[in-house]
Scaffold this active site. Structure first.
Site, PDB file in Angstrom:
ATOM      1  CB  SER A   5      -0.960  -0.046   1.193  1.00 56.99           C
ATOM      2  OG  SER A   5      -1.905   0.975   1.134  1.00 56.99           O
ATOM      3  CG  ASP A 220      -2.849  -0.441  -2.410  1.00 55.92           C
ATOM      4  OD1 ASP A 220      -2.844   0.703  -1.927  1.00 55.92           O
ATOM      5  OD2 ASP A 220      -3.403  -1.404  -1.841  1.00 55.92           O
ATOM      6  CG  ASP A 222      -6.090   0.997  -0.725  1.00 54.71           C
ATOM      7  OD1 ASP A 222      -5.322   1.955  -0.569  1.00 54.71           O
ATOM      8  OD2 ASP A 222      -6.045  -0.037  -0.012  1.00 54.71           O
ATOM      9  CD  GLU A 312      -9.132   4.039   7.891  1.00 56.18           C
ATOM     10  OE1 GLU A 312      -8.847   3.703   9.044  1.00 56.18           O
ATOM     11  OE2 GLU A 312      -8.538   3.631   6.876  1.00 56.18           O
ATOM     12  CG  ASN A 314      -6.316   6.809   5.577  1.00 54.98           C
ATOM     13  OD1 ASN A 314      -7.320   6.610   4.886  1.00 54.98           O
ATOM     14  ND2 ASN A 314      -5.813   5.861   6.350  1.00 54.98           N
ATOM     15  NE  ARG A 437      -5.325   3.433  16.035  1.00 54.83           N
ATOM     16  CZ  ARG A 437      -4.623   3.058  14.965  1.00 54.83           C
ATOM     17  NH1 ARG A 437      -3.847   3.915  14.327  1.00 54.83           N
ATOM     18  NH2 ARG A 437      -4.693   1.810  14.527  1.00 54.83           N
ATOM     19  N   PRO A 438      -1.873   2.347  19.472  1.00 61.84           N
ATOM     20  CG  PRO A 438      -2.152   0.084  19.982  1.00 61.84           C
ATOM     21  CD  PRO A 438      -2.688   1.452  20.307  1.00 61.84           C
ATOM     22  CB  THR A 441       1.294  -0.940   9.578  1.00 53.98           C
ATOM     23  OG1 THR A 441       1.336   0.475   9.814  1.00 53.98           O
ATOM     24  CG2 THR A 441      -0.057  -1.317   9.007  1.00 53.98           C
TER      25      THR A 441
END
Length: 469
Positions: A5, A220, A222, A312, A314, A437-438, A441
């Protein structure tokens, strides 16, 4: 789908697509993880046999797997390894070469719905281009809206957008930039949706003209974000929140103007959604719901509505219409010519959108249609609401797994006491919020902060980040 991605060129990975062409339901991840971490070939075989028995798999049915990849240097070797494995176990397989992730999602759904009442289309790339371009060309009839410049992150979206352009009959002027797929090191480098969104700046290769439209895809294809510079050359980001509100309000208007009643439209967001976007959606009279980060969570939440819009921040997202909603739309009888025209537009919108997953190419055309119909320049779109200033930071930590969240990742439960410290900091600023937040990725923790001014948002983010050290 073999892709990493928006990650750097040296990375690679795998995305698994379920039989309906959607994101794999999260409960299956545990099985994939166990298989990937098996200590030996025999352990792989033994665990697979357990799954075969658990799910009562019919061994007489020959499975079919289709696959594709992005344009990374490592992709051909991984594709070959996959093909060798599929051949070894007697699986019927078909490779589609270098494709966008959403194109492979589309083909999967088409293959598995052929001959049913829910048939989605022709299971080929040609079928993909034909479906969305036909809808787009009809929606853009007698519409003019200038040009858009698209940064393709030097990924697979570049050649695929060039191919799509051939089907658009000149109904839009698209200038393609950052489409060098031969120089592997350029993928997602100083280009692409993640670069623009994270840095809130233009790609260095783009010389923006005031009030012209620009968009960036990721590696990619998306996800997509829009942006522009105003008459004072100030950069303005039009992210996934802006796209979601634009799509939801436009579709809501089409539903109302076509005479369809008792039709639910909902917008699904994550904790990263700007607080101003949530307030604007509520002002439109539409319900919002917040889910944990990750498209798989948003997608399934969107299924609860006749029309679920999810993006999202992003830029990864799409619009879903339930099977019942689609039947109602296509069976609806308009009462006058105005309703008839609006209904035709609505039907074409459902065909233009790739409902399997977020699709930068489909979303690009959707935004262009809406702006053309509204006769909006990017600044008019941007004026719907003003984002609260925000800052996103990464913090390197020894172990991201000690950070546990609740409330759709907006609150920490562990480490104990850290959330109270964050709340105390947030309380010192106007219109502020912050969460930790963790990353899903990377071995980092992400820190997000919002406040009434940019300096306050930046300061809050730094102070929360300092709590993690």
């Amino acid at each position: 789908m073999i892709t990493a991605s928006h990650n750097p060129p040296a990375d690679n990975g795998v995305k698994l697509i379920d039989p309906l062409g959607e994101m794999l339901e999260s409960s299956w991840e545990a099985y994939g993880t166990a298989l990937a971490n098996a200590e030996s070939d025999q352990a792989v075989y033994d665990y697979y046999t357990q799954l075969e028995q658990k799910f009562n798999v019919n061994k007489d049915v020959v499975p079919q797997v289709i696959y594709g990849s992005d344009t990374r240097e490592s992709s051909p070797a991984l594709v070959q390894a996959l093909k060798d494995a599929l051949d070894a176990v007697g699986v019927k397989s078909q490779g589609f070469g270098a494709v966008t992730t959403p194109q492979l999602h589309y083909v999967v759904r088409c293959l598995n719905t052929q001959g049913t009442d829910d048939a989605y289309g022709e299971p080929t790339l040609e079928g993909y281009y034909q479906k969305i371009s036909t809808a787009f060309n009809q929606l853009m009839a007698n519409k003019l809206n200038g040009s858009v410049t698209v940064d393709c992150a030097n990924g697979v979206g570049g050649p695929k957008l060039r191919e799509l352009k051939k089907y658009l009959n000149g109904s839009i002027d698209i200038t393609i930039t950052n489409d060098d797929t031969e120089t592997f090191s350029k993928l997602n480098s100083e280009s692409g949706a993640d670069y623009v969104k994270t840095g809130q700046r233009l790609p260095p290769s783009v010389s923006a003209q005031p009030l012209a439209r620009y968009a960036s895809l990721d590696g990619d294809a998306d996800r997509i974000v829009y942006y522009y510079v105003d008459k004072n050359s100030v950069f303005h980001l039009l992210d996934g929140d802006k796209i979601a509100t634009l799509a939801a309000s436009f579709i809501g208007d089409l539903i109302h103007q076509s005479g369809i009643t008792d039709f639910s439209i909902g917008v699904v967001q994550t904790a990263y959604a700007n607080g101003s976007s949530t307030a604007y959606i509520e002002k439109l009279g539409l319900p919002t719901v917040c889910t944990p980060t990750g498209v798989k969570h948003l997608h399934h939440a969107a299924l609860a509505y006749d029309c679920g819009v999810y993006f999202e921040a992003n830029g990864h997202g799409t619009v879903l219409f339930s099977p019942t909603a689609l039947k109602r739309i296509f069976a609806h009888e308009p009462k006058n010519p105005a309703q008839d025209t609006t209904l035709t537009h609505l039907k074409n919108i459902t065909e233009l959108i790739n409902q399997t997953v977020g699709d930068a190419l489909s979303d690009l055309l959707l935004v262009e249609v809406i702006l053309a119909h509204k006769e909006w320049t990017p600044d008019l779109w941007d004026a719907c609401y003003t984002d609260l200033p925000n800052k996103l930071e990464k913090a390197e930590v020894a172990d991201r797994n000690i950070y546990k969240t609740t409330d759709a990742e907006r609150k920490l439960t562990h480490p104990v006491g850290l959330q109270e410290q964050i709340d105390a900091l947030v309380g010192k600023y106007d219109q502020a919020r912050s969460f930790v937040r963790p990353s899903g990725t990377e071995n980092v923790v992400r820190v997000y902060a919002e406040a009434a001014t940019k300096s306050e948002a930046d300061e809050l983010a730094q102070k929360v980040k300092a709590l993690l050290s």
